[in-house]
Every structure is written in structure tokens, then in C-alpha cells.
Design a protein around this motif. Structure first.
Motif, mmCIF file in Angstrom:
data_model
loop_
_atom_site.group_PDB
_atom_site.id
_atom_site.type_symbol
_atom_site.label_atom_id
_atom_site.label_comp_id
_atom_site.label_asym_id
_atom_site.label_seq_id
_atom_site.Cartn_x
_atom_site.Cartn_y
_atom_site.Cartn_z
ATOM 1 N N MET A 238 33.601 32.258 -2.030
ATOM 2 C CA MET A 238 34.762 31.564 -1.327
ATOM 3 C C MET A 238 35.184 30.381 -2.025
ATOM 4 O O MET A 238 34.699 29.272 -1.644
ATOM 5 C CB MET A 238 34.229 31.380 0.136
ATOM 6 N N ASN A 239 36.249 30.252 -2.705
ATOM 7 C CA ASN A 239 37.120 29.274 -3.294
ATOM 8 C C ASN A 239 37.883 28.674 -2.418
ATOM 9 O O ASN A 239 38.048 29.076 -0.996
ATOM 10 C CB ASN A 239 37.609 29.828 -4.537
ATOM 11 N N LEU A 240 38.558 27.565 -2.600
ATOM 12 C CA LEU A 240 39.411 26.801 -1.854
ATOM 13 C C LEU A 240 40.368 27.587 -1.374
ATOM 14 O O LEU A 240 40.708 27.590 -0.051
ATOM 15 C CB LEU A 240 40.258 25.683 -2.474
ATOM 16 N N ALA A 241 41.099 28.369 -2.115
ATOM 17 C CA ALA A 241 42.272 29.438 -1.410
ATOM 18 C C ALA A 241 41.668 30.237 -0.249
ATOM 19 O O ALA A 241 42.195 30.564 0.765
ATOM 20 C CB ALA A 241 42.814 30.319 -2.581
ATOM 21 N N PHE A 242 40.294 30.860 -0.362
ATOM 22 C CA PHE A 242 40.134 31.715 0.491
ATOM 23 C C PHE A 242 39.773 31.062 1.695
ATOM 24 O O PHE A 242 40.255 31.641 2.922
ATOM 25 C CB PHE A 242 38.591 32.405 -0.037
ATOM 26 N N TRP A 243 39.478 29.724 1.842
ATOM 27 C CA TRP A 243 39.491 29.192 3.372
ATOM 28 C C TRP A 243 40.880 28.798 4.004
ATOM 29 O O TRP A 243 40.740 28.540 5.345
ATOM 30 C CB TRP A 243 38.766 27.920 3.167
ATOM 31 N N ALA A 244 41.689 28.953 3.105
ATOM 32 C CA ALA A 244 43.156 28.952 3.813
ATOM 33 C C ALA A 244 43.646 30.380 4.091
ATOM 34 O O ALA A 244 44.343 30.504 5.180
ATOM 35 C CB ALA A 244 44.236 28.186 2.783
ATOM 36 N N GLU A 245 43.235 31.309 3.274
ATOM 37 C CA GLU A 245 43.958 32.613 3.385
ATOM 38 C C GLU A 245 43.501 33.522 4.579
ATOM 39 O O GLU A 245 44.128 34.242 5.064
ATOM 40 C CB GLU A 245 43.966 33.396 2.017
ATOM 41 N N ILE A 246 41.993 33.504 4.668
ATOM 42 C CA ILE A 246 41.338 34.560 5.522
ATOM 43 C C ILE A 246 41.978 34.074 7.034
ATOM 44 O O ILE A 246 42.288 35.062 7.771
ATOM 45 C CB ILE A 246 40.132 34.493 5.304
ATOM 46 N N PRO A 247 42.014 32.916 7.370
ATOM 47 C CA PRO A 247 42.419 32.659 8.815
ATOM 48 C C PRO A 247 43.936 32.911 8.996
ATOM 49 O O PRO A 247 44.224 33.162 10.226
ATOM 50 C CB PRO A 247 42.086 31.341 8.941
ATOM 51 N N GLU A 248 44.519 32.475 7.870
ATOM 52 C CA GLU A 248 46.118 32.627 7.949
ATOM 53 C C GLU A 248 46.294 34.211 8.150
ATOM 54 O O GLU A 248 47.206 34.548 8.846
ATOM 55 C CB GLU A 248 46.717 32.221 6.636
ATOM 56 N N ALA A 249 45.757 35.065 7.224
ATOM 57 C CA ALA A 249 45.885 36.372 7.567
ATOM 58 C C ALA A 249 45.460 37.077 8.826
ATOM 59 O O ALA A 249 46.184 37.697 9.542
ATOM 60 C CB ALA A 249 45.116 37.106 6.510
ATOM 61 N N ILE B 262 29.817 45.823 4.707
ATOM 62 C CA ILE B 262 28.957 44.931 3.891
ATOM 63 C C ILE B 262 28.263 45.584 3.026
ATOM 64 O O ILE B 262 27.253 46.550 3.163
ATOM 65 C CB ILE B 262 28.193 43.954 4.570
ATOM 66 N N GLN B 263 28.460 45.349 1.555
ATOM 67 C CA GLN B 263 27.627 46.081 0.479
ATOM 68 C C GLN B 263 27.069 44.844 -0.279
ATOM 69 O O GLN B 263 27.707 43.896 -0.311
ATOM 70 C CB GLN B 263 28.467 46.984 -0.411
ATOM 71 N N GLY B 264 25.673 45.215 -0.953
ATOM 72 C CA GLY B 264 25.250 44.257 -1.877
ATOM 73 C C GLY B 264 24.851 42.737 -1.170
ATOM 74 O O GLY B 264 24.475 42.896 0.277
ATOM 75 N N GLY B 265 25.028 41.807 -1.748
ATOM 76 C CA GLY B 265 24.656 40.716 -1.110
ATOM 77 C C GLY B 265 25.810 40.084 -0.127
ATOM 78 O O GLY B 265 27.015 39.852 -0.310
ATOM 79 N N ALA B 266 25.276 39.604 1.042
ATOM 80 C CA ALA B 266 26.206 38.657 1.963
ATOM 81 C C ALA B 266 25.197 37.305 2.191
ATOM 82 O O ALA B 266 24.311 37.059 2.580
ATOM 83 C CB ALA B 266 26.376 39.107 3.259
ATOM 84 N N ILE B 267 25.904 36.282 1.142
ATOM 85 C CA ILE B 267 25.211 35.191 0.945
ATOM 86 C C ILE B 267 25.773 34.047 1.790
ATOM 87 O O ILE B 267 26.768 33.889 1.229
ATOM 88 C CB ILE B 267 24.647 35.089 -0.407
ATOM 89 N N GLY B 268 24.889 32.953 2.286
ATOM 90 C CA GLY B 268 25.311 31.429 2.538
ATOM 91 C C GLY B 268 26.507 31.867 3.517
ATOM 92 O O GLY B 268 26.400 32.269 4.560
ATOM 93 N N GLY B 269 27.860 31.273 3.162
ATOM 94 C CA GLY B 269 29.146 31.316 3.877
ATOM 95 C C GLY B 269 29.403 32.812 4.452
ATOM 96 O O GLY B 269 29.874 32.873 5.375
ATOM 97 N N ALA B 270 29.024 34.004 3.749
ATOM 98 C CA ALA B 270 29.317 35.042 3.921
ATOM 99 C C ALA B 270 28.509 35.591 5.329
ATOM 100 O O ALA B 270 29.187 36.269 5.972
ATOM 101 C CB ALA B 270 28.955 36.255 2.806
#
Length: 283
Positions: free
Chosen positions: A34-45, A119-127
Motif C-alpha cells: 500500500m504505497n502513497l497512491a493506494f491510500w488516495a485511490e482506494i477511497p476515491e474509487a 483474499i489469496q496468499g498473505g493479507a498482512i498489516g494494513g491489508a
């Protein structure tokens, strides 16, 4: 189809078919961190889909081996660079930053339509913060979940510790948070964190979209009412929740959808319901 009004994101792929929005995390080489762009893009979408009533269900999945490795290192580096200046003002600024991150996943909970996580594989921390804010979770056999923050010297602060105690036993939440250990798919299902475990991602997505299609076939007003009431009940007493239910029903319970559902059942056809109306801030 790709929705033209949803811009080309760098961390997400968004498409809508048959009233189901599919949001995919699309940085598999970076483990969908979850990079800086992710934190803006997911709530916007999510908010754009909700505000314009573009779908009746949202499915969130990801590309690659792992669902998400959580917070990207660049975000931590950015936080570290901000730790300067007069202590009180620095702390006030950081508090607002944490609340902004929290709001990213509040968008999933606040959306009028159900949000399903695959969800597949790891869901870690912020996930884990993110999927805790979804309505329901489904995973593959190889999936695992980790409250990683404790292991790296911090307390999870974007929703995991606030939402998980409403989903699974408190003792288990405390154990996972204190130890930072992995919770595997079988345990996640047995404690109620995930609804179902599938052998692989292809099967999981097929089944989750079948479920989404069933939800999308129902009255979107009825489904939105269910989500509103369940979320409200989680945070309030039974008495207050019953009172709110009565108030909600006095305005939202109307006959057209009920009559259409009954007619469709009698005629053995699929019911045809109007979509929710788009939100509008204009008076």
C-alpha cells in the motif's frame, strides 16, 4: 468493462459488469503493498462508485501470489521524515495523518452497497485493516492473516483493533495482536473471520462473483438497509437499534420493491429493481 469516469489508477484496476464493481489491487510485483497512491485511490474509487450508484455490490481482490503485504516502505519513510518540529504541533499533525489513513478504509464501511473481499496468499498489516472494514471475507486455502504492526514496533492504527473484536472472539484478537503470528485460512474460517475457504483463487473468484450476483439481484434499497442496520447495531444498544430500525422503516419501507419481488416470484422471473439514486451534495 472499464468505467471511463474512474481514472486509470496506478494501484487499482476497476471494472463494472452486471451491477457488480470489481476493484483489483494490481501491483503484484510489489506484493500489492500500500504505497502513497493506494491510500488516495482506494477511497476515491469506492466513494465514486457509491456516490454515482454505479454498482450494487463491490468485490475487492488482487493480482499475484499475495493479496497485500500491507503498508509500503515508502509510506513509513514519509512518516519518518515528518517527525520533526515542536512536539505538540508535530503530534497534532501526525494525529490528523492517522485519521486520514483510517478514513481510507472507512469508505468501505460507509458505502451503501456490500463490499466483499476475496483474499489469496498473505493479507498482512494494513491489508487486515482493509478487509476488516469489508462486509464479508472469502479466501483460498493458502491464505494467511497477520497483524504485523506489533512485530515492527508499533500498534495497528487503521482499524484492525477496532473492528476485529466485533468479528471474532476478543481473546483471539488479543493473541493475534500481541504475538503478530500468522492466522491460517482454516483458523480464520473457524473463528468466523472468513465465510468460506476455496482451493484456489480461480474457484474463489468464481464463487464470490456468484454470491455477488445473488446480492445484486435483490432490491438495492433492502440490501442497503441491511448494511445500515447491521453497522448501527454493532455500535449501539439493542434498544437504540430497534428504535432506529423503526424510524428507518417508516421512511424507507415502500411497496414497489415488495410488489416487484412478489410478482417476480409468482411469475418465476428475475425481479427488476431500480438502482439507488446517486448521492448529491447540491441543494
Amino acid at each position: 468493462m472499464t468505467v471511463p469516469n474512474l481514472k486509470n489508477y496506478s494501484t487499482l484496476s476497476v471494472s463494472i459488469e452486471e451491477n457488480i464493481a470489481h476493484i483489483q489491487l494490481c501491483r503484484p510485483q510489489e506484493l500489492n503493498s500500500m504505497n502513497l497512491a493506494f491510500w488516495a485511490e482506494i477511497p476515491e474509487a469506492v466513494r465514486y462508485i457509491d456516490e454515482h450508484a454505479l454498482a450494487r455490490v463491490i468485490v475487492i481482490s488482487s493480482q499475484g501470489k499475495h493479496f497485500s503485504a500491507g503498508m509500503d516502505l515508502s509510506v513509513f519513510e514519509n512518516m519518518g521524515a515528518s517527525f520533526k518540529g515542536e512536539p505538540a504541533r508535530r503530534a497534532e499533525k501526525f494525529r490528523r495523518h492517522v485519521m486520514q489513513l483510517q478514513d481510507t478504509f472507512n469508505a468501505l464501511e460507509e458505502a451503501r452497497m456490500p463490499v466483499l473481499a476475496a483474499i489469496q496468499g498473505g493479507a498482512i498489516g494494513g491489508a487486515v485493516d482493509m478487509i476488516s472494514a469489508c462486509d464479508s471475507r472469502y479466501c483460498t486455502q493458502d491464505a494467511f492473516f497477520c497483524i504485523k504492526e506489533t512485530e515492527i514496533g508499533m500498534t495497528a492504527d487503521v482499524g484492525t483493533l477496532q473492528r476485529l473484536p466485533h468479528i471474532m472472539p476478543h481473546g483471539l484478537v488479543r493473541e493475534l495482536a500481541y504475538t503478530g503470528r500468522n492466522m491460517m485460512s482454516k483458523e480464520a474460517q473457524s473463528c468466523g473471520f472468513v465465510n468460506h475457504v476455496y482451493p484456489d483463487q480461480e474457484t474463489m473468484l468464481l464463487e464470490v462473483f456468484k454470491l455477488a450476483k445473488t446480492i445484486a439481484a435483490h432490491s438495492p434499497m433492502a440490501v442497503a438497509g441491511c448494511k445500515e442496520m447491521i453497522n448501527y447495531t454493532r455500535d449501539n444498544t439493542v434498544a437504540n437499534s430497534l428504535n432506529y430500525m423503526a424510524t428507518w422503516q417508516s421512511g424507507m419501507f415502500q411497496m414497489p420493491d415488495v410488489m416487484e419481488a412478489m410478482s417476480a416470484g409468482q411469475q418465476k422471473r428475475e425481479a427488476a429493481f431500480e438502482n439507488l439514486q446517486p448521492k448529491s451534495d447540491k441543494l
